[in-house]
Structure formats: structure tokens, C-alpha cells
Design a protein around this motif. Structure first.
Motif, PDB file in Angstrom:
ATOM      1  N   ASN A   1       0.830  -1.212   0.000  1.00  0.00           N
ATOM      2  CA  ASN A   1       0.000   0.000   0.000  1.00  0.00           C
ATOM      3  C   ASN A   1       0.858   1.253   0.000  1.00  0.00           C
ATOM      4  N   ASP A   2       2.006   1.185   0.684  1.00  0.00           N
ATOM      5  CA  ASP A   2       2.926   2.328   0.705  1.00  0.00           C
ATOM      6  C   ASP A   2       3.454   2.599  -0.700  1.00  0.00           C
TER       7      ASP A   2
ATOM      8  N   ILE B   1       1.987   1.865  -3.571  1.00  0.00           N
ATOM      9  CA  ILE B   1       0.893   2.412  -4.383  1.00  0.00           C
ATOM     10  C   ILE B   1       0.646   3.878  -4.024  1.00  0.00           C
ATOM     11  N   ASP B   2       0.715   4.201  -2.729  1.00  0.00           N
ATOM     12  CA  ASP B   2       0.526   5.592  -2.295  1.00  0.00           C
ATOM     13  C   ASP B   2       1.604   6.502  -2.872  1.00  0.00           C
ATOM     14  N   ARG B   3       2.837   6.004  -2.947  1.00  0.00           N
ATOM     15  CA  ARG B   3       3.928   6.802  -3.502  1.00  0.00           C
ATOM     16  C   ARG B   3       3.699   7.088  -4.984  1.00  0.00           C
TER      17      ARG B   3
ATOM     18  N   LYS C   1       0.774   7.246  -6.392  1.00  0.00           N
ATOM     19  CA  LYS C   1      -0.324   8.215  -6.439  1.00  0.00           C
ATOM     20  C   LYS C   1       0.163   9.622  -6.109  1.00  0.00           C
ATOM     21  N   GLN C   2       1.113   9.723  -5.170  1.00  0.00           N
ATOM     22  CA  GLN C   2       1.673  11.043  -4.846  1.00  0.00           C
ATOM     23  C   GLN C   2       2.391  11.637  -6.054  1.00  0.00           C
TER      24      GLN C   2
ATOM     25  N   SER D   1       1.611  11.064  -9.006  1.00  0.00           N
ATOM     26  CA  SER D   1       0.611  11.378 -10.016  1.00  0.00           C
ATOM     27  C   SER D   1       0.155  12.834  -9.922  1.00  0.00           C
TER      28      SER D   1
ATOM     29  N   CYS E   1      12.896   2.798  -0.836  1.00  0.00           N
ATOM     30  CA  CYS E   1      11.836   2.524   0.145  1.00  0.00           C
ATOM     31  C   CYS E   1      11.770   1.031   0.447  1.00  0.00           C
TER      32      CYS E   1
ATOM     33  N   GLU F   1      -4.491  -5.562  -9.281  1.00  0.00           N
ATOM     34  CA  GLU F   1      -3.720  -4.445  -8.756  1.00  0.00           C
ATOM     35  C   GLU F   1      -2.505  -4.162  -9.627  1.00  0.00           C
TER      36      GLU F   1
END
Length: 205
Positions: free
Chosen positions: A69-70, A72-74, A76-77, A79, A96, A132
């Protein structure tokens, strides 16, 4: 993923089960992991185990979910930025990942998980999730400014992403094996990215 019955357990019991799983997954390669050892260490019955999980891969998915999830969040950030630089993003994700492997008891666990992922595409798809993976690839392709690429077709970009992820996986494995050489391996990866980005042939006029 784990069944809802697992998430309904008290936090203490969930942590006990996950700690037992981490200990076992850190002890031996994935194909040698013993569910019997996990349930004995977690003090649960075999029947209870299968009320919580379909198989040991469910456990791995839960253990690795925070890391995934981390990542994927990166993405998105990134993006939120204009014209995402896939090479800078890849380097950030590698660093990371290495940081994650260095935490607590993650080192041996990650070695076995990532090493199995590298050699078994089906295992990788099962742990990360086929949908995913597709969603992340679609997101990256949408974000990347491919107008500067020599090869900008969708399949070309997917091939580049696969090459980079393979090199990144090898770098992580080498770093786990020889953590004192971490900076050497990261610099090697940076150079590999540079070669991919700039190409190796000299253009002749």
C-alpha cells in the motif's frame, strides 16, 4: 486476502498469528513453510487457521500489505506532479523497499518473498494481485510522458517497466545478502537506469 473472520479477532490475537507467521516465513524458503509450525506457535487450531486464511499465501499478502500500500501511495503522490519521471520514481521505490527490508525481522522474510517472486510469476501475481498489477501499470502509463521515448507504444513501456523491476528486484536481493554494500548496489542500479534511459549505442552521423 484473509477472511473477514480474521479481521474480527481481537488485535492481540491477530498480532500473535502474524508474528508466528513472520517467524516461520523468515526461517525457511516459501515452499518449505510449515502451517503446522505457525498454528502451534500462534496457539490456534488448524481449523481456526482455515477459518481465517485460504492458504499460506493469504498470510504473506497480509504481512506485505502495508509495504504494498505504501508503494501504491507513492505512485499516487507522484501522479500529482506533471510529467512523472519514471526513473526517479523507480529509484525512490527501490530505496523505500530496501528501508522496509531493514526493519526488525523483515530481512530474511523479504529475502524469501522477493526471491520467490523473481523466479515465480504466478506467486508474484498471487501475492500482489493481478488486478492491482494491471491498475498500477495503467496508472504509470497514464502518468508517464512517453513523447520523449524512442519506443512509446504501450507494450514498449510495459517492457521497460518489467526490465526495471527485474533489475530492482536483483538489487534488493543483493542488498539483503550483503547490507554493508548497500550503497554500492544502489549506485549500480542508478547506472543501470542511466543506461536504459540514454541507451548504449552512439548515434553516428
Amino acid at each position: 486476502m484473509p477472511k473477514q473472520r480474521f479481521y474480527n479477532l481481537p488485535i492481540e490475537k491477530r498480532e500473535r498469528i502474524l508474528n508466528a507467521a513472520v517467524s516461520e516465513f523468515s526461517r525457511v524458503p516459501i515452499n518449505e513453510v510449515s502451517i503446522n509450525k505457525i498454528i502451534k506457535s500462534a496457539n490456534i487450531s488448524r481449523g481456526s487457521f482455515y477459518q481465517y486464511f485460504d492458504d499460506k499465501n493469504d498470510l504473506i499478502r497480509e504481512i506485505m500489505s502495508g509495504y504494498k500500500n505504501d508503494m501504491i501511495d507513492r505512485i499516487k503522490q507522484h501522479s500529482l506532479k506533471k510529467d512523472i519521471d519514471i526513473f526517479n520514481l523507480t529509484l525512490e521505490m527501490l530505496e523505500c523497499t530496501i528501508t522496509f527490508t531493514e526493519k526488525d525481522n523483515n530481512q530474511r522474510l523479504c529475502f524469501y518473498v522477493f526471491d520467490t517472486m523473481r523466479g515465480n510469476e504466478n506467486f508474484f501475481n498471487q501475492i500482489v494481485g493481478t488486478d492491482e498489477i494491471k491498475n498500477v501499470i495503467d496508472m504509470l502509463i497514464t502518468l508517464i510522458d512517453s513523447s520523449t521515448f524512442k519506443y512509446s507504444e504501450r507494450n514498449d513501456i510495459i517492457n521497460v517497466l518489467e526490465i526495471i523491476s527485474t533489475l530492482g528486484g536483483k538489487t534488493v536481493i543483493k542488498t539483503i545478502k550483503q547490507p554493508n554494500n548497500k550503497h554500492i548496489y544502489i549506485e549500480e542500479f542508478k547506472r543501470q537506469l542511466m543506461i536504459i534511459k540514454n541507451g548504449i549505442l552512439v548515434e553516428r552521423s
